[in-house]
Design a protein around this motif. Structure first.
Motif, PDB file in Angstrom:
ATOM      1  N   UNK A 254      31.481  46.977  36.095  1.00  0.00           N
ATOM      2  CA  UNK A 254      32.498  46.328  36.916  1.00  0.00           C
ATOM      3  C   UNK A 254      33.770  46.004  36.142  1.00  0.00           C
ATOM      4  N   UNK A 255      33.648  45.811  34.830  1.00  0.00           N
ATOM      5  CA  UNK A 255      34.836  45.438  34.061  1.00  0.00           C
ATOM      6  C   UNK A 255      35.841  46.582  33.972  1.00  0.00           C
TER       7      UNK A 255
ATOM      8  N   UNK B 263      41.832  48.620  38.416  1.00  0.00           N
ATOM      9  CA  UNK B 263      42.314  48.154  39.722  1.00  0.00           C
ATOM     10  C   UNK B 263      42.571  46.651  39.683  1.00  0.00           C
ATOM     11  N   UNK B 264      43.334  46.174  38.732  1.00  0.00           N
ATOM     12  CA  UNK B 264      43.571  44.738  38.577  1.00  0.00           C
ATOM     13  C   UNK B 264      44.052  44.130  39.898  1.00  0.00           C
ATOM     14  N   UNK B 265      43.289  43.153  40.394  1.00  0.00           N
ATOM     15  CA  UNK B 265      43.643  42.509  41.651  1.00  0.00           C
ATOM     16  C   UNK B 265      43.361  43.343  42.877  1.00  0.00           C
ATOM     17  N   UNK B 266      42.704  44.482  42.701  1.00  0.00           N
ATOM     18  CA  UNK B 266      42.473  45.388  43.819  1.00  0.00           C
ATOM     19  C   UNK B 266      41.515  44.810  44.845  1.00  0.00           C
TER      20      UNK B 266
ATOM     21  N   UNK C 251      38.220  44.799  42.533  1.00  0.00           N
ATOM     22  CA  UNK C 251      38.182  43.902  41.370  1.00  0.00           C
ATOM     23  C   UNK C 251      37.326  42.692  41.726  1.00  0.00           C
ATOM     24  N   UNK C 252      36.099  42.653  41.220  1.00  0.00           N
ATOM     25  CA  UNK C 252      35.183  41.568  41.581  1.00  0.00           C
ATOM     26  C   UNK C 252      35.469  40.289  40.811  1.00  0.00           C
ATOM     27  N   UNK C 253      36.478  40.308  39.963  1.00  0.00           N
ATOM     28  CA  UNK C 253      36.917  39.087  39.304  1.00  0.00           C
ATOM     29  C   UNK C 253      37.678  38.181  40.274  1.00  0.00           C
ATOM     30  N   UNK C 254      38.131  38.747  41.387  1.00  0.00           N
ATOM     31  CA  UNK C 254      38.847  37.988  42.409  1.00  0.00           C
ATOM     32  C   UNK C 254      37.846  37.218  43.263  1.00  0.00           C
ATOM     33  N   UNK C 255      38.050  35.916  43.480  1.00  0.00           N
ATOM     34  CA  UNK C 255      37.149  35.174  44.362  1.00  0.00           C
ATOM     35  C   UNK C 255      37.151  35.731  45.790  1.00  0.00           C
ATOM     36  N   UNK C 256      36.099  35.433  46.516  1.00  0.00           N
ATOM     37  CA  UNK C 256      36.036  35.836  47.922  1.00  0.00           C
ATOM     38  C   UNK C 256      36.888  34.898  48.775  1.00  0.00           C
TER      39      UNK C 256
ATOM     40  N   UNK D 180      28.226  32.693  40.628  1.00  0.00           N
ATOM     41  CA  UNK D 180      29.205  33.413  41.438  1.00  0.00           C
ATOM     42  C   UNK D 180      29.536  34.770  40.826  1.00  0.00           C
ATOM     43  N   UNK D 181      29.602  34.823  39.503  1.00  0.00           N
ATOM     44  CA  UNK D 181      29.901  36.095  38.842  1.00  0.00           C
ATOM     45  C   UNK D 181      28.755  37.098  39.013  1.00  0.00           C
ATOM     46  N   UNK D 182      27.537  36.583  39.173  1.00  0.00           N
ATOM     47  CA  UNK D 182      26.392  37.464  39.399  1.00  0.00           C
ATOM     48  C   UNK D 182      26.349  37.930  40.855  1.00  0.00           C
ATOM     49  N   UNK D 183      26.606  37.029  41.789  1.00  0.00           N
ATOM     50  CA  UNK D 183      26.438  37.330  43.211  1.00  0.00           C
ATOM     51  C   UNK D 183      27.648  38.025  43.833  1.00  0.00           C
ATOM     52  N   UNK D 184      28.840  37.713  43.340  1.00  0.00           N
ATOM     53  CA  UNK D 184      30.052  38.245  43.983  1.00  0.00           C
ATOM     54  C   UNK D 184      30.102  39.767  44.047  1.00  0.00           C
ATOM     55  N   UNK D 185      29.758  40.484  42.962  1.00  0.00           N
ATOM     56  CA  UNK D 185      29.801  41.954  43.056  1.00  0.00           C
ATOM     57  C   UNK D 185      28.893  42.516  44.146  1.00  0.00           C
TER      58      UNK D 185
END
Length: 322
Positions: A127-128, A134-137, A141-146, A169-174
């Motif tokens: 994912x990284x 796709x920064x902010x995509x 980009x799963x670094x972006x909160x839902x 959240x970092x585990x579940x969000x992707x």
């Protein structure tokens, strides 16, 4: 202080990420920066030493009272584990053994993963790469909160809770934002990790296992080092999506604070990012900088204008990668 954040959506932009163009400009002006790219031969020895230290501490905490196990998990073990996650971040860019030895990097990340307690390295790499490409995509980009995170975690108390829940959240969000098939490397990562956890339990007991797991949860959640999660991309200045921090905590975090420089040149090891700033100082010294990750956490919690919605998002087309 108890009011909700007034911002009701992300900051949508319709331009490409700034790192691509800045990289071209800097390389055209300072081609010597290319010499900084490539593996860092010292990284593997530092990581192996950190893994060894954690194994020794597992022996030391096995007979402590539970309160001291949890204390040392937060005060020491978690700091080491958080640092190892950032070593894995560096290794995900193949800077331990170089691009020609990609598999060596992946397996070495599995070794760096061992004290963290849960399989992490293989999924992180998967994912990284998207985070950089796709920064902010949106949906990439799963670094972006839902949207739910932005809507719900909007008061000081809820934002504090959000920071505590970061590891989960970092585990579940992707799984929700951008689910991908489980790879063979992820299965190998899990097999090695759970086998190591079981072996540790058999040899040192439950307290040693809890020491590692609790440390990872504590220090990837609400902890001064975790200020970097917020400092890197949350919009403290309108229109700016990546920020650097040049303080002393970089010594514990493989220079992840040099985050603008890292996104400009992801193939340069963290140990050499200060040289990027030194060579091309006019590109970085004028940008907004964070002075303290603790201050970042404080501002995130109590500033009404900052919250999970404080991120730049853009529509990105999925690249065709062979």
């Amino acid at each position: 202080m108890g009011n909700k954040v007034t911002r009701g959506d992300f900051e949508w932009v319709y331009t490409d990420q700034p790192h691509t163009e800045r990289r071209k400009e800097i390389l055209a002006k300072y081609p010597e920066i290319k010499s900084l790219m490539g593996p860092d031969p010292r990284l593997k020895w530092v990581v192996l030493a950190m893994v060894a230290v954690q194994l020794v501490v597992c022996q030391l905490v096995r007979d402590l009272a539970w309160k001291w196990v949890l204390f040392w998990a937060y005060a020491f073990g978690g700091c080491m584990n958080h640092s190892l996650t950032l070593a894995i971040h560096d290794i995900s860019h193949n800077v331990a053994f170089g691009n020609r030895q990609a598999k060596w990097n992946r397996w070495f990340a599995v070794i760096a993963n061992l004290p963290i307690g849960i399989p992490y390295s293989a999924s992180f790499k998967k994912y990284h790469i998207d985070h950089h490409r796709y920064l902010g995509g949106d949906s990439l980009d799963v670094d972006i909160p839902t949207d739910f995170e932005g809507w719900f975690f909007c008061t000081p108390f809820r934002k504090l809770l959000w920071l505590i829940l970061q590891p989960f959240l970092y585990v579940l969000r992707p799984l929700y934002v951008n689910p991908k098939p489980i790879s063979r490397m992820e299965m190998c990562n899990a097999l090695v990790q759970f086998s190591a956890d079981f072996l540790l339990y058999q040899t040192c007991g439950l307290k040693s296992v809890v020491y590692l797991l609790a440390g990872s949860i504590f220090c990837l959640g609400f902890h001064p080092i975790s200020g970097h999660f917020i400092a890197e991309h949350y919009m403290f200045m309108k229109g700016h999506e990546t920020y650097s921090y040049y303080g002393s905590l970089n010594l514990l975090t493989f220079n992840v604070g040099y985050h603008v420089e890292h996104h400009d040149f992801p193939s340069i090891p963290g140990s050499r990012l200060p040289m990027v700033r030194q060579i091309a100082s006019e590109y970085y010294d004028t940008l907004y900088q964070h002075q303290s990750w603790v201050q970042v956490l404080w501002d995130f919690i109590f500033n009404e204008e900052i919250g999970p919605y404080s991120r730049i998002k853009r529509k990105c087309q999925l690249a065709n990668v062979a």
